[in-house]
Write a protein that holds these residues in place. Sequence first.
Motif, PDB file in Angstrom:
ATOM      1  N   GLU A 171      60.365  32.741 124.859  1.00 43.71           N
ATOM      2  CA  GLU A 171      59.933  32.675 126.262  1.00 43.71           C
ATOM      3  C   GLU A 171      58.558  33.314 126.445  1.00 43.71           C
ATOM      4  O   GLU A 171      57.709  32.768 127.151  1.00 43.71           O
ATOM      5  CB  GLU A 171      60.954  33.367 127.171  1.00 43.71           C
ATOM      6  CG  GLU A 171      62.293  32.648 127.279  1.00 43.71           C
ATOM      7  CD  GLU A 171      62.192  31.273 127.935  1.00 43.71           C
ATOM      8  OE1 GLU A 171      61.248  31.049 128.724  1.00 43.71           O
ATOM      9  OE2 GLU A 171      63.052  30.418 127.660  1.00 43.71           O
TER      10      GLU A 171
ATOM     11  N   ASN B   7      54.991  31.445 127.455  1.00 43.85           N
ATOM     12  CA  ASN B   7      54.153  31.836 128.590  1.00 43.85           C
ATOM     13  C   ASN B   7      52.699  31.995 128.162  1.00 43.85           C
ATOM     14  O   ASN B   7      51.781  31.606 128.890  1.00 43.85           O
ATOM     15  CB  ASN B   7      54.663  33.145 129.207  1.00 43.85           C
ATOM     16  CG  ASN B   7      55.890  32.920 130.080  1.00 43.85           C
ATOM     17  OD1 ASN B   7      56.218  31.791 130.432  1.00 43.85           O
ATOM     18  ND2 ASN B   7      56.568  34.005 130.421  1.00 43.85           N
TER      19      ASN B   7
ATOM     20  N   ALA C 269      62.493  33.338 133.268  1.00 44.06           N
ATOM     21  CA  ALA C 269      62.427  34.108 132.030  1.00 44.06           C
ATOM     22  C   ALA C 269      62.067  35.576 132.259  1.00 44.06           C
ATOM     23  O   ALA C 269      62.818  36.463 131.859  1.00 44.06           O
ATOM     24  CB  ALA C 269      61.453  33.458 131.061  1.00 44.06           C
TER      25      ALA C 269
END
Length: 323
Positions: free
Chosen positions: A22, A26, A91
């Motif tokens: 995650e 990003n 997330a």
Amino acid sequence: ANSANQIAAGEVVERPASVVKELVENSLDAGAKHIDITIEGNGVPLIRVRDDGSGIGRADLPLAVIRHATSKITQIEDLDHLQTLGFRGEALPSIASVSHFEISSRPEYEEAGLSFTLKGGEEEGLTEIGCPVGTSVTVRDLFFNTPARLKFLKSTATEFGLISDTVGRIALAHPEIAISLTHPQQVVLQTTGRGDLREAIGAVIGYDLARQLIPIQMSDEKWRLEGFISPPNLVRSSKQAQFFMVNGRIIRSPLLSRALAEGYHTLIPAKHHPIAVLHVSLPPSEYDVNVHPTKMDVRFKDEAGLSQFIREAVNAALLRSKP
Ligand code: ADP
Ligand code: MG
């Protein structure tokens, strides 16, 4: 809201490797050119992901970690939409709710950065700091407040293995980004970001091996295939070294794996599998994606056609490589 975050955390954050995935995704979304990942132990003591991406503006930093007050899923038909977008906005709040969490960030247009810390999702502090452009997320004591999760984790070797697998896949999907993975003060994986796929393969599965791989490339009106496969004498007893990307996204695909093997005909012994790093491009209308936080499954519309295409590409590549 915090218990909602912890419940969501069970979905999104299964284990340290899912946190890494995650956070790195990003960084990719933020347009980073360099991503540095530091891990301690099995990831529970420390996961840090630093990038040189766009950064997050002052006003937005706390919002990035706090679950959106108004959920984006307002109607049931949005669920279809959600599948293609992934679990948006889930997330960071989820990860922060089950760890000691710090995010520091600075966009180019700001002189100083901001650092935001939380413990189990409770805000601890927001302070101004000096930091380079980009974002750094530090996750400590993962699952400290969810003992059941913690108990479910496997050995350091297993958990770190999954982390390094995750990072390796991302590195192969993005040879244009310089990625490093450091585990107890040692760089375990490092790519240059020069955009050379064979070089990235070298960094992930070994330079000696990468040198022996055969380039594969084929395209028609519908599909484009590009990457590397092993010569028939260089096979493995597992499919661990098969990597598939569809339109740049890492996927799992028994179909591609089978088509690949069929392309070798009888050239490889039973129960053995070629090494492969395949980037497949096709129109989005040609497949459906089923996104689960920890994996990604794709259903191709024209399975027979794609299999045939892969087999032909493999045949051609093997023929071309014959001395
Ligand atoms: P999503 O990625 O689905 O939007 P996340 O919870 O993963 O949700 O992240 C929340 C938001 O925080 C992102 O939409 C983005 O605006 C911001 N963000 C998170 N990580 C970074 C990063 N490394 N660089 C820049 N912005 C980031
Ligand atoms: Mg995200």
